[in-house]
Design an enzyme around this catalytic site. Structure first.
Site, PDB file in Angstrom:
ATOM      1  NE  ARG A   1      84.180  17.110 -10.694  1.00 42.59           N
ATOM      2  CZ  ARG A   1      84.475  15.816 -10.693  1.00 42.59           C
ATOM      3  NH1 ARG A   1      83.529  14.926 -10.691  1.00 42.59           N
ATOM      4  NH2 ARG A   1      85.720  15.412 -10.669  1.00 42.59           N
TER       5      ARG A   1
ATOM      6  CG  HIS B   1      89.496  14.313  -7.902  1.00 43.12           C
ATOM      7  ND1 HIS B   1      90.279  13.185  -7.891  1.00 43.12           N
ATOM      8  CD2 HIS B   1      88.360  13.984  -8.552  1.00 43.12           C
ATOM      9  CE1 HIS B   1      89.657  12.209  -8.518  1.00 43.12           C
ATOM     10  NE2 HIS B   1      88.490  12.678  -8.931  1.00 43.12           N
TER      11      HIS B   1
ATOM     12  NE  ARG C   1      89.385   7.778 -14.759  1.00 47.88           N
ATOM     13  CZ  ARG C   1      89.048   8.878 -14.082  1.00 47.88           C
ATOM     14  NH1 ARG C   1      89.735   9.993 -14.274  1.00 47.88           N
ATOM     15  NH2 ARG C   1      88.055   8.872 -13.211  1.00 47.88           N
TER      16      ARG C   1
ATOM     17  CG  ASN D   1      79.961  15.984  -9.535  1.00 51.37           C
ATOM     18  OD1 ASN D   1      80.338  15.614 -10.645  1.00 51.37           O
ATOM     19  ND2 ASN D   1      80.657  15.789  -8.425  1.00 51.37           N
TER      20      ASN D   1
END
Ligand code: ADP
Length: 352
Positions: free
Chosen positions: A64, A150, A203, A7
């Site tokens: 990922r 996610h 964000r 990841n």
């Protein structure tokens, strides 16, 4: 079959090694570029050294990948998939470019590489949840729809609560809330890009689109706006101090307090909306860095949910227990350590 699951983020690599579904070990390399790990190649070589020391040879590497556009099924990475990941870099600039870089570096290990997309769990969301209310010629021609991200984390939560109405809150550096009905996702706060939904570390989450028009009219360039939206907003933008929740919780600064207030409020609003989408709520689950570790943030989020019959047990919450609601609570509140790597390993094993 031995799998190395990666990841890869802009400055970190989380990794786990599995023998089938059995986790052998895992690790985290942080501060890449700002530590002894000068770049991702160096960090990946270090992981390779660790494997050699442990006498483990890997059969496949699983990555990922946050955005794969219309491809959400797990795939062996070939030139076509590489192009898809590259084409989606603009929509997930904090993730895709680094994942792409890691895939290129890992070619030298000469084993199959697999992409598990963050969007996979959300591939079959209802049309009303994926449709943006824009002229449909525009959305059709530009593939504008809610993809959701996610996915591996929300899938992990859903597998733990496969019955009933569940709201899963993944609150880390990136944050998202998902509504899941009997194991099937019905909505998620992240959308077309990784900017939508609840307030995140850097964000902003959902924004009035008029704000972007205003900033464009005032002369901000596209690159400036991207930088503002991906790197300078969210907790960091409001607090002017940090994107890191721990730093903000430790601070007495008014802007840090405001950032936390706005964050908590944004999560509460999504939970309220998704309780309505699900027409009820059986389980509220918290996961990822903030969700797993911060009793105070969980408490504050739950404060306005008593109308759902939700009662938090303060002791259990403070001890980060797995179930933190009272026996009488109508909504079970759970804290789960997410295991995206396990979900990714399973996905990869299905196609290898
Ligand atoms: P990433 O998306 O990078 O994997 P994580 O899931 O590790 O992110 O979450 C990082 C966030 O979790 C940071 O904002 C960090 O401050 C927060 N966090 C970690 N531990 C705690 C804690 N004990 N209390 C509050 N926030 C925490």
């Amino acid at each position: 079959m031995i799998l190395l699951v990666l990841n890869v983020g802009s400055s970190s690599i989380k990794y786990a090694v599995f023998d089938g579904e059995k986790r052998l070990f895992d690790g985290l390399i942080e501060k890449i570029g700002d530590s002894e790990f000068s770049n991702h190649e160096f960090a990946l070589n270090k992981i390779d050294d660790e494997l050699s020391e442990k006498n483990i040879s890997v059969d496949a590497i699983v990555h990922r990948v946050v955005h794969g556009g219309n491809i959400s099924e797990t795939k062996i990475i070939d030139d076509e998939i590489l192009k898809v990941i590259k084409d989606c870099c603009d929509l997930a600039p904090l993730h895709n470019p680094h994942e792409l870089n890691a895939i290129e570096i890992c070619k030298k290990f000469d084993v199959p590489q697999v992409a598990v997309f963050d969007t996979a769990f959300f591939a079959n969301l209802p049309r009303k949840a994926i449709t943006y209310a824009l002229p449909q010629e525009l959305t059709d021609n530009n593939n504008i729809k809610r993809f959701g991200f996610h996915g591996s984390s929300h899938k992990f939560i859903s597998e733990n609560f496969s019955k009933g109405k569940t709201i899963s809150c993944h609150l880390g550096s990136g944050c998202s809330v998902s509504a899941i009905d009997n194991g099937n996702p019905v909505d998620v706060s992240l959308g077309f890009s990784t900017l939508d939904g609840v307030v995140m570390g850097t964000r902003p989450g959902s924004l009035d689109s008029g704000i972007l028009l205003c900033l464009l009219e005032k002369g901000h360039s596209l690159d400036e706006l991207k930088d503002i939206l991906y790197n300078k907003s969210g907790l960091k933008g409001i607090s002017r101090i940090s994107n890191d929740m721990r730093t903000l919780l430790d601070s007495n600064d008014d802007n840090a307090k405001l950032a936390i207030d706005v964050f908590v409020y944004s999560v509460q609003k999504f939970i309220g909306a998704y309780a309505a989408a699900l027409n009820g709520l059986d389980t509220l689950a918290f996961t990822a860095g903030i969700g797993e570790n911060s009793a105070i943030i969980r408490k504050r989020i739950c404060e306005n949910l008593t109308y759902l019959g939700l009662e938090l047990d303060d002791n259990k919450n403070n001890n980060n227990e797995e179930i933190i609601s009272t026996e009488n609570s109508k909504v079970k509140v759970a804290v789960l350590k997410t295991d995206e790597e396990l979900i990714m390993a399973r996905e990869a094993l299905n196609i290898l």
